[in-house]
Motif scaffolding. Sequence first.
Motif, PDB file in Angstrom:
ATOM      1  N   GLU A  91      18.125  13.378   3.996  1.00  0.00           N
ATOM      2  CA  GLU A  91      19.327  12.709   4.493  1.00  0.00           C
ATOM      3  C   GLU A  91      19.630  11.520   3.604  1.00  0.00           C
ATOM      4  N   TYR A  92      20.904  11.266   3.384  1.00  0.00           N
ATOM      5  CA  TYR A  92      21.289  10.065   2.642  1.00  0.00           C
ATOM      6  C   TYR A  92      22.645   9.566   3.110  1.00  0.00           C
ATOM      7  N   VAL A  93      22.850   8.284   2.902  1.00  0.00           N
ATOM      8  CA  VAL A  93      24.141   7.635   3.132  1.00  0.00           C
ATOM      9  C   VAL A  93      24.425   6.775   1.915  1.00  0.00           C
ATOM     10  N   CYS A  94      25.539   7.028   1.244  1.00  0.00           N
ATOM     11  CA  CYS A  94      25.945   6.228   0.092  1.00  0.00           C
ATOM     12  C   CYS A  94      27.105   5.319   0.470  1.00  0.00           C
ATOM     13  N   HIS A  95      27.159   4.173  -0.201  1.00  0.00           N
ATOM     14  CA  HIS A  95      28.255   3.229  -0.021  1.00  0.00           C
ATOM     15  C   HIS A  95      29.045   3.200  -1.330  1.00  0.00           C
ATOM     16  N   PRO A  96      30.107   4.019  -1.438  1.00  0.00           N
ATOM     17  CA  PRO A  96      30.828   4.160  -2.704  1.00  0.00           C
ATOM     18  C   PRO A  96      31.374   2.846  -3.252  1.00  0.00           C
ATOM     19  N   GLU A  97      31.634   1.877  -2.385  1.00  0.00           N
ATOM     20  CA  GLU A  97      32.167   0.605  -2.879  1.00  0.00           C
ATOM     21  C   GLU A  97      31.188  -0.117  -3.791  1.00  0.00           C
ATOM     22  N   HIS A  98      29.899   0.250  -3.719  1.00  0.00           N
ATOM     23  CA  HIS A  98      28.884  -0.369  -4.568  1.00  0.00           C
ATOM     24  C   HIS A  98      28.395   0.592  -5.656  1.00  0.00           C
ATOM     25  N   LEU A  99      29.136   1.674  -5.871  1.00  0.00           N
ATOM     26  CA  LEU A  99      28.711   2.683  -6.847  1.00  0.00           C
ATOM     27  C   LEU A  99      29.780   2.943  -7.898  1.00  0.00           C
ATOM     28  N   ALA A 100      30.542   1.917  -8.245  1.00  0.00           N
ATOM     29  CA  ALA A 100      31.555   2.066  -9.282  1.00  0.00           C
ATOM     30  C   ALA A 100      30.890   2.345 -10.627  1.00  0.00           C
ATOM     31  N   VAL A 101      31.515   3.219 -11.415  1.00  0.00           N
ATOM     32  CA  VAL A 101      31.005   3.577 -12.734  1.00  0.00           C
ATOM     33  C   VAL A 101      31.539   2.587 -13.760  1.00  0.00           C
ATOM     34  N   GLY A 102      30.652   2.060 -14.599  1.00  0.00           N
ATOM     35  CA  GLY A 102      31.067   1.147 -15.652  1.00  0.00           C
ATOM     36  C   GLY A 102      31.108   1.841 -16.996  1.00  0.00           C
ATOM     37  N   GLY A 103      31.058   1.059 -18.054  1.00  0.00           N
ATOM     38  CA  GLY A 103      31.123   1.610 -19.392  1.00  0.00           C
ATOM     39  C   GLY A 103      29.784   2.048 -19.941  1.00  0.00           C
ATOM     40  N   GLY A 104      28.724   1.901 -19.149  1.00  0.00           N
ATOM     41  CA  GLY A 104      27.384   2.300 -19.567  1.00  0.00           C
ATOM     42  C   GLY A 104      26.554   2.645 -18.358  1.00  0.00           C
ATOM     43  N   PRO A 105      25.275   2.950 -18.550  1.00  0.00           N
ATOM     44  CA  PRO A 105      24.417   3.296 -17.420  1.00  0.00           C
ATOM     45  C   PRO A 105      24.320   2.168 -16.402  1.00  0.00           C
ATOM     46  N   HIS A 134       0.818  -1.213   0.000  1.00  0.00           N
ATOM     47  CA  HIS A 134       0.000   0.000   0.000  1.00  0.00           C
ATOM     48  C   HIS A 134       0.852   1.262   0.000  1.00  0.00           C
ATOM     49  N   ASP A 135       1.920   1.281   0.801  1.00  0.00           N
ATOM     50  CA  ASP A 135       2.767   2.472   0.906  1.00  0.00           C
ATOM     51  C   ASP A 135       4.214   2.161   0.543  1.00  0.00           C
ATOM     52  N   ARG A 136       4.421   1.192  -0.331  1.00  0.00           N
ATOM     53  CA  ARG A 136       5.775   0.766  -0.676  1.00  0.00           C
ATOM     54  C   ARG A 136       5.861   0.533  -2.182  1.00  0.00           C
ATOM     55  N   PHE A 137       6.923   1.075  -2.791  1.00  0.00           N
ATOM     56  CA  PHE A 137       7.074   1.024  -4.237  1.00  0.00           C
ATOM     57  C   PHE A 137       8.512   0.628  -4.586  1.00  0.00           C
ATOM     58  N   SER A 138       8.653   0.020  -5.746  1.00  0.00           N
ATOM     59  CA  SER A 138       9.981  -0.279  -6.281  1.00  0.00           C
ATOM     60  C   SER A 138      10.128   0.461  -7.599  1.00  0.00           C
ATOM     61  N   VAL A 139      11.200   1.231  -7.710  1.00  0.00           N
ATOM     62  CA  VAL A 139      11.454   2.034  -8.906  1.00  0.00           C
ATOM     63  C   VAL A 139      12.780   1.601  -9.505  1.00  0.00           C
ATOM     64  N   GLU A 140      12.764   1.230 -10.770  1.00  0.00           N
ATOM     65  CA  GLU A 140      14.023   0.952 -11.466  1.00  0.00           C
ATOM     66  C   GLU A 140      14.527   2.246 -12.072  1.00  0.00           C
ATOM     67  N   ALA A 141      15.775   2.567 -11.799  1.00  0.00           N
ATOM     68  CA  ALA A 141      16.371   3.800 -12.313  1.00  0.00           C
ATOM     69  C   ALA A 141      17.706   3.485 -12.963  1.00  0.00           C
ATOM     70  N   LEU A 142      18.132   4.370 -13.846  1.00  0.00           N
ATOM     71  CA  LEU A 142      19.427   4.244 -14.504  1.00  0.00           C
ATOM     72  C   LEU A 142      20.294   5.440 -14.139  1.00  0.00           C
ATOM     73  N   LEU A 143      21.496   5.155 -13.638  1.00  0.00           N
ATOM     74  CA  LEU A 143      22.475   6.205 -13.356  1.00  0.00           C
ATOM     75  C   LEU A 143      23.401   6.324 -14.550  1.00  0.00           C
ATOM     76  N   PRO A 144      23.384   7.446 -15.257  1.00  0.00           N
ATOM     77  CA  PRO A 144      24.254   7.590 -16.432  1.00  0.00           C
ATOM     78  C   PRO A 144      25.724   7.626 -16.034  1.00  0.00           C
ATOM     79  N   HIS A 145      26.561   7.085 -16.898  1.00  0.00           N
ATOM     80  CA  HIS A 145      28.005   7.080 -16.638  1.00  0.00           C
ATOM     81  C   HIS A 145      28.694   8.304 -17.213  1.00  0.00           C
ATOM     82  N   ASP A 146      27.956   9.083 -18.013  1.00  0.00           N
ATOM     83  CA  ASP A 146      28.572  10.201 -18.719  1.00  0.00           C
ATOM     84  C   ASP A 146      27.715  11.467 -18.648  1.00  0.00           C
ATOM     85  N   HIS A 147      26.970  11.632 -17.552  1.00  0.00           N
ATOM     86  CA  HIS A 147      26.147  12.832 -17.430  1.00  0.00           C
ATOM     87  C   HIS A 147      27.059  14.055 -17.292  1.00  0.00           C
ATOM     88  N   PRO A 148      26.821  15.122 -18.054  1.00  0.00           N
ATOM     89  CA  PRO A 148      27.738  16.265 -18.017  1.00  0.00           C
ATOM     90  C   PRO A 148      27.775  16.993 -16.675  1.00  0.00           C
TER      91      PRO A 148
END
Length: 314
Positions: free
Chosen positions: A106-120, A47-61
Amino acid sequence: MTEAAVLIDPVPAMDSEAAVVHPVGIEMVHRSRPEDAFPQNWVRLGHDRFSVEALLPHDHPFFAPVAEDRHDPLLVAEAMRQAAMLAFHAGYGVPLGHHFLMADLEYVCHPEHLAVGGGPTAIDVEVYCSDLKWRGGLPAQGRVGWAVHRGGRLAATGTGATRFTTPKAYRRIRQDVPTEGISIPRTAPVPASRAGRTRAEDVVLSETGRDGVWGLRVDTRHPTLFQRPNDHVPGMLLLEAARQAACLVAGGGGMVPAEASTRFHRYAEFGSPCWIRAVVLPESAGDTVTLRVTGNQDGKPVFSTLLSGPLVRA
């Protein structure tokens, strides 16, 4: 700083017929350019919970990689914010013309799981809505929690408080403020490399001659920070100002804002100087720096941010 408190335990989705995957239109995340809209589709888990698929671009200006090969935490925060707007518009029927206002983030990121690849990079953003207050059959305010997973690994969490207003109510709040503001900076930007940027057009601070104090540069021509006419300085620009001030104070190659806790006290207006102050806090140790950044305009606080993250080698 501690990890933002959100539920991250897996919860079964609704039955297969109810858990329908819906595409996303860019207007549902308040963007005018497809390259700045990160959610791709969404499904209701409860009822109050959603899952959103998103793409993080690797080359956003603008949301370019940080520390050479990590996704920018502010890109992750923007993806979370857009996922929340999507949940309220698509999941609860909040009309697209309503204004979406965040009082804190507020946010907390874990950079070890946010490596940029060759695409989104595909991420799963779970959105949890709570403490909803209703008016006229629609949510008027509430809290939002986020849990971001990449490949099954927790990449970020966050929380925020939001409220919605009708266009008519918003105009009452804003009273005599023009409905569309224009701002073209007359002051030179600080050097981009010192502010953690590579392009001068992305720098939002200028020198004041005072240590640890900068003037906010607002350029309404910026294609990412200003998607459409606005009557005040967007919150994302203030978050960027906090990051740039933190990089300037940290020195060297700057810092990565892996954690942030921001309170928005009032609107930052066009046409009046807004002063950004940053100070390193005693909690800083080793390769991690913690800073407090504040914005003040006309003698009143606009926002305050606590940032923490690793230093970047020059």
